[in-house]
Design a protein around this motif. Structure first.
Motif, short mmCIF file in Angstrom:
data_model
loop_
_atom_site.label_atom_id
_atom_site.label_comp_id
_atom_site.label_asym_id
_atom_site.label_seq_id
_atom_site.Cartn_x
_atom_site.Cartn_y
_atom_site.Cartn_z
N GLU A 1 0.27 -1.35 0.42
CA GLU A 1 0.17 0.14 -0.12
C GLU A 1 0.72 1.35 -0.11
OE1 GLU A 1 -3.05 0.73 2.93
OE2 GLU A 1 -3.13 2.01 1.76
N ILE A 2 0.89 2.00 -0.94
CA ILE A 2 1.35 3.69 -0.89
C ILE A 2 0.38 4.65 -0.52
CG2 ILE A 2 2.36 4.69 -2.57
CD1 ILE A 2 3.49 2.66 -4.62
N GLY A 3 0.91 4.92 0.26
CA GLY A 3 0.68 6.06 1.40
C GLY A 3 -0.98 5.61 2.09
N ALA B 1 3.39 -1.18 3.85
CA ALA B 1 3.03 -0.02 3.71
C ALA B 1 3.96 0.60 3.92
CB ALA B 1 1.68 0.20 4.68
N ILE B 2 3.75 2.11 3.43
CA ILE B 2 4.62 3.33 2.55
C ILE B 2 4.29 3.85 2.63
CG2 ILE B 2 6.94 3.74 1.64
CD1 ILE B 2 7.10 1.22 0.12
N GLU B 3 4.69 5.29 3.55
CA GLU B 3 4.04 6.25 3.98
C GLU B 3 5.35 7.68 4.50
OE1 GLU B 3 0.68 7.44 4.41
OE2 GLU B 3 2.15 9.55 4.50
N THR B 4 4.86 8.52 4.01
CA THR B 4 6.00 9.69 3.89
C THR B 4 5.59 10.65 5.33
OG1 THR B 4 4.55 11.46 2.85
CG2 THR B 4 6.04 10.24 1.72
N HIS C 1 8.63 4.39 6.95
CA HIS C 1 8.31 5.28 6.90
C HIS C 1 9.39 5.80 5.43
CE1 HIS C 1 10.07 9.95 8.39
NE2 HIS C 1 8.70 10.24 7.60
N GLY C 2 9.17 6.63 4.74
CA GLY C 2 9.70 6.83 3.26
C GLY C 2 8.21 7.00 2.54
N ASP C 3 9.51 7.65 1.17
CA ASP C 3 8.58 7.91 0.05
C ASP C 3 8.62 6.82 -1.35
OD1 ASP C 3 8.52 8.96 -2.61
OD2 ASP C 3 9.67 10.77 -2.15
N PHE D 1 -6.25 7.12 -2.69
CA PHE D 1 -6.43 9.06 -2.43
C PHE D 1 -5.20 9.10 -2.35
CE2 PHE D 1 -10.97 6.44 -1.27
CZ PHE D 1 -11.11 7.13 -1.66
N PRO D 2 -4.08 9.01 -3.40
CA PRO D 2 -2.95 10.17 -3.67
C PRO D 2 -2.99 11.30 -3.75
CG PRO D 2 -3.19 8.78 -5.64
CD PRO D 2 -4.73 8.46 -4.77
N ASP D 3 -2.47 12.23 -3.01
CA ASP D 3 -2.44 13.34 -3.18
C ASP D 3 -2.38 14.31 -4.24
OD1 ASP D 3 -2.45 14.03 0.00
OD2 ASP D 3 0.51 13.74 -0.04
N ARG E 1 2.19 13.88 -8.91
CA ARG E 1 0.88 13.18 -8.80
C ARG E 1 2.03 11.74 -8.59
NH1 ARG E 1 -4.20 14.71 -11.74
NH2 ARG E 1 -5.00 16.36 -10.30
N MET E 2 1.22 10.46 -7.20
CA MET E 2 2.13 9.76 -7.54
C MET E 2 1.98 8.61 -8.72
SD MET E 2 3.51 7.12 -5.94
CE MET E 2 3.44 8.08 -4.17
N VAL E 3 0.93 8.66 -8.92
CA VAL E 3 0.47 7.79 -10.91
C VAL E 3 0.77 8.97 -11.77
CG1 VAL E 3 -1.17 6.80 -11.78
CG2 VAL E 3 -1.54 7.17 -9.40
C1 LIG Z 1 -4.66 11.95 0.90
S1 LIG Z 1 -3.93 10.73 1.89
C2 LIG Z 1 -4.60 9.67 1.39
C3 LIG Z 1 -4.40 8.61 2.94
C4 LIG Z 1 -5.40 6.57 2.66
N1 LIG Z 1 -5.05 6.51 1.67
C5 LIG Z 1 -6.84 7.43 2.89
O1 LIG Z 1 -7.25 7.29 2.10
O2 LIG Z 1 -6.98 7.78 4.35
C6 LIG Z 1 -2.11 10.64 0.85
C7 LIG Z 1 -1.55 9.54 1.81
O3 LIG Z 1 -0.06 9.78 0.64
C8 LIG Z 1 0.88 9.73 1.40
N2 LIG Z 1 2.38 10.01 0.58
C9 LIG Z 1 2.50 11.03 -0.35
N3 LIG Z 1 3.28 10.64 -1.15
C10 LIG Z 1 3.50 9.76 -0.78
C11 LIG Z 1 4.92 8.71 -1.49
N4 LIG Z 1 5.64 9.80 -2.07
N5 LIG Z 1 5.14 7.79 -0.31
C12 LIG Z 1 4.58 7.04 0.64
N6 LIG Z 1 3.66 8.21 1.15
C13 LIG Z 1 3.31 9.34 0.48
C14 LIG Z 1 0.75 11.35 1.94
O4 LIG Z 1 1.56 11.79 3.72
C15 LIG Z 1 -0.81 11.05 2.90
O5 LIG Z 1 -0.65 10.12 4.18
#
Ligand SMILES: C[S@@+](CC[C@H](N)C(=O)[O-])C[C@H]1O[C@@H](n2cnc3c(N)ncnc32)[C@H](O)[C@@H]1O
Length: 232
Positions: A35-37, A58-61, A85-87, A108-110, A121-123
Motif C-alpha cells: 500500500e502506497i500512502g 505499507a510506505i508512508e511519508t 516511513h519513507g518515499d 486517495f493519493p495527494d 502526482r503518485m500515479v
Molecule cells: C490524501 S492521503 C490518503 C491516505 C489514505 N490512503 C486514505 O485513503 O485515507 C495521501 C497519503 O499519501 C502519503 N504520501 C504522499 N506521497 C507519498 C510518497 N511519495 N510515498 C509514500 N506516501 C506518500 C501522504 O503522506 C498521505 O498520508
C-alpha cells in the motif's frame, strides 16, 4: 543469488532487497501486497487483519501516521503488516523484485491540484511501468480517488502502461470494496463520490521498464519532470 566470493565484493543490487518471507517470519513464499500512502491506516490495518494469509507492506511519508499505524497494529496483534516511513517513489523500485507483488493499493493519493504540480502526482508513467514489472501475472492495482480528473488521467496512465482495466477501457468500478480507507469511511458518511478502478497485469512487460516509460512519455505522459522538481 550469492557468488562464491561475495563476502569480498560489493553485493549485487538484487542481493540487497529485503527477504520479505523471512522478515515476516514466514516459512514459505506468501502473497505480498503493497500500500502506497496509507495515511492513518484504516485500510492497511483492517485488510491485514481480515487476510492473515497475505503480507502487507505499507510506505508512508508522514512519520506520525507510521507510528500510529504501528501502535494500532501492535495493540490488535496484527503481525502480517509492516509500515515504513519513507518515499514510495524512492523505495518501491529498490525493495521489490520482478513479479514479487500480488496487489498494489494506491488510495486517495495527494491530488496536487495546480496544473503545474500534476507532475508530482503518485500515479505517473514511471510508477505504472514499474508496477507492470513488479506485479506478477494477474496481479492487481487497486486505485481510488475522490478527484474525477485524477481518476480519468490515472485510468489512462495504467492502461497506457498495458494494464487491463477490469471494467473495460476507461471504465470505473461500481463495486464497493471489502475494506474502506480512512478517508473513504468519511466519504461513506457524507456521501461524497469516490472513483475506483482495478487493473490486472497481463504478464511481464515485453520491453524493459525504462524503455516502456520512455515510450509512454513520448506519447505526452509525464514522469521524469517529477524527479526534476524533487531535485531542486
Ligand atoms: C490524501 S492521503 C490518503 C491516505 C489514505 N490512503 C486514505 O485513503 O485515507 C495521501 C497519503 O499519501 C502519503 N504520501 C504522499 N506521497 C507519498 C510518497 N511519495 N510515498 C509514500 N506516501 C506518500 C501522504 O503522506 C498521505 O498520508
Amino acid at each position: 543469488m550469492t557468488s562464491p566470493d561475495s563476502a569480498h565484493t560489493c553485493a549485487h543490487p538484487d542481493e540487497l532487497r529485503p527477504d520479505w518471507p523471512r522478515d515476516f517470519l514466514r516459512t514459505g513464499a506468501q502473497r505480498l501486497e503493497l500500500e502506497i500512502g496509507p495515511g492513518r491506516g484504516a485500510f492497511a490495518l483492517d485488510h491485514a487483519k481480515a487476510h492473515p494469509e497475505l503480507d502487507l507492506v505499507a510506505i508512508e511519508t508522514r512519520r506520525s501516521d507510521v507510528e500510529e499505524i504501528r501502535e494500532r497494529a501492535h495493540k490488535r496483534g496484527i503481525r502480517n503488516l509492516m509500515v515504513f516511513h519513507g518515499d514510495a517513489k524512492v523505495l518501491v523500485p529498490r525493495w521489490f523484485g520482478p513479479g514479487q507483488l500480488s496487489q498494489v493499493h494506491v488510495q486517495f493519493p495527494d491530488p496536487w491540484w495546480k496544473a503545474r504540480h500534476h507532475k508530482r502526482r503518485m500515479v505517473d508513467v514511471e510508477l505504472a511501468a514499474l508496477l507492470r514489472l513488479l506485479l506478477h501475472k494477474d496481479g492487481e492495482v487497486d486505485f481510488r480517488t475522490d478527484v474525477p480528473e485524477y481518476a480519468k488521467s490515472a485510468v489512462r496512465t495504467w492502461e497506457d502502461a498495458g494494464f487491463v482495466n477490469v471494467d473495460g477501457a476507461g471504465g470505473l468500478s461500481k463495486l464497493i470494496p471489502e475494506t474502506l480507507s480512512t478517508r473513504e469511511r468519511r466519504y461513506a458518511q457524507t456521501g461524497q463520490p469516490v472513483y475506483r478502478a482495478r487493473f490486472i497485469n497481463p504478464g511481464p512487460p515485453d520491453v524493459n521498464v525504462d524503455v516502456l516509460a520512455e515510450r509512454l512519455e513520448e506519447q505526452g505522459r509525464t514522469g521524469r519532470e517529477w524527479k526534476d522538481v524533487r531535485r531542486k
